[in-house]
Design a protein around this motif. Structure first.
Motif, PDB file in Angstrom:
ATOM      1  N   LYS A 176       0.834  -1.197   0.000  1.00 13.52           N
ATOM      2  CA  LYS A 176       0.000   0.000   0.000  1.00 13.52           C
ATOM      3  C   LYS A 176       0.875   1.255   0.000  1.00 13.52           C
ATOM      4  O   LYS A 176       2.076   1.190   0.224  1.00 13.52           O
ATOM      5  N   SER A 177       0.243   2.399  -0.227  1.00 13.56           N
ATOM      6  CA  SER A 177       0.952   3.663  -0.080  1.00 13.56           C
ATOM      7  C   SER A 177       1.398   3.809   1.376  1.00 13.56           C
ATOM      8  O   SER A 177       0.594   3.638   2.296  1.00 13.56           O
ATOM      9  N   HIS A 178       2.675   4.112   1.588  1.00 10.47           N
ATOM     10  CA  HIS A 178       3.104   4.393   2.952  1.00 10.47           C
ATOM     11  C   HIS A 178       4.400   5.186   2.956  1.00 10.47           C
ATOM     12  O   HIS A 178       5.183   5.174   2.005  1.00 10.47           O
ATOM     13  N   TRP A 179       4.598   5.911   4.072  1.00  7.67           N
ATOM     14  CA  TRP A 179       5.782   6.746   4.306  1.00  7.67           C
ATOM     15  C   TRP A 179       6.637   6.039   5.346  1.00  7.67           C
ATOM     16  O   TRP A 179       6.124   5.520   6.333  1.00  7.67           O
ATOM     17  N   TRP A 180       7.964   6.011   5.139  1.00  9.00           N
ATOM     18  CA  TRP A 180       8.914   5.269   5.971  1.00  9.00           C
ATOM     19  C   TRP A 180       8.616   3.773   5.921  1.00  9.00           C
ATOM     20  O   TRP A 180       7.976   3.298   4.985  1.00  9.00           O
ATOM     21  N   GLY A 181       9.077   3.067   6.896  1.00 11.70           N
ATOM     22  CA  GLY A 181       8.949   1.618   6.853  1.00 11.70           C
ATOM     23  C   GLY A 181       9.914   1.022   5.829  1.00 11.70           C
ATOM     24  O   GLY A 181      11.015   1.532   5.614  1.00 11.70           O
ATOM     25  N   PHE A 182       9.489  -0.076   5.200  1.00  8.73           N
ATOM     26  CA  PHE A 182      10.310  -0.775   4.212  1.00  8.73           C
ATOM     27  C   PHE A 182       9.618  -0.774   2.851  1.00  8.73           C
ATOM     28  O   PHE A 182       8.387  -0.879   2.771  1.00  8.73           O
TER      29      PHE A 182
END
Length: 210
Positions: free
Chosen positions: A17-23
């Motif tokens: 999914k769309s996401h900021w930071w993480g992997f």
């Protein structure tokens, strides 16, 4: 117009999914981008770039009325940000255009068969900030904050690249400890023609600070 990005802390599984930071969830055969270690660091080898975000392009389609971006697939952004996130021993690029090995933009037309690239410290903890979900809405072309498309907030950046669109703008965020010297911003810039032709490899990264 531009597309404002708002991030949200969440415990949701954001894989694919769309996401900021993480992997990043990258396609088969695409490696985690790296930057060569700089000579002044007196080291040899490579460092991983900081993963910034991945954007599932169908999520932004309702706000991209001009059709500037593809409306399917995934767009990924990486850059050397560790210093600006508080690691003062990390290398920091200066003001102006950054060298090409200090950032990376990847476009994948497919979102199937993605593989999460996890990076961990020696103690097994995640070597990243926690992933945050993203929501989108319209914002003025020269707005500040995190956004896709439109123009850089600082007109001085547009003066350096008058034919470019700001593909992604990064602003400071106290919650993450993200600071760009004195009220600075990063802009991933791409020529309009290159954007129309989906040549994301022609993106440049510009750092401006007051």
């Amino acid at each position: 117009m531009a597309i404002r990005i708002t991030t949200h802390e969440t415990d949701e599984d954001l894989t694919g999914k769309s996401h900021w930071w993480g992997f990043p969830d990258l396609p088969e055969g695409v490696d985690f981008p790296v930057a060569a270690i700089h000579d002044d660091d007196e080291k040899e080898g490579e460092d991983l770039l900081t993963f910034i975000c991945q954007i599932r392009l169908e999520d932004i389609a309702p706000y991209d009325s001009e059709g500037l971006l593809p409306h399917s697939g995934m767009l990924y952004f990486f850059a050397e940000l560790d210093y600006f996130l508080g690691d003062l021993d990390a290398h920091a690029e200066g003001l102006g255009f950054w060298p090409g090995n200090s950032y990376k933009v990847i476009y994948s037309p497919e979102t199937d068969d993605l593989h999460t690239h996890r990076v961990q410290w020696s103690d097994g903890s995640d070597a990243c900030l926690p992933a945050e979900s993203m929501s989108f809405d319209e914002t003025p072309a020269r707005a500040d904050g995190m956004k896709l498309l439109g123009l850089p907030f600082f007109e001085e950046v547009s003066d350096e690249a008058p034919d470019d669109i700001s593909l992604l703008q990064l602003d400071e965020e106290e919650r993450w400890g993200l600071r760009f010297y004195d009220c600075g911003m990063l802009n991933f810039l791409i020529p309009k023609k290159a954007l129309r032709e989906r040549h994301f490899d022609l993106t440049r990264l510009y750092f401006h600070s007051l």
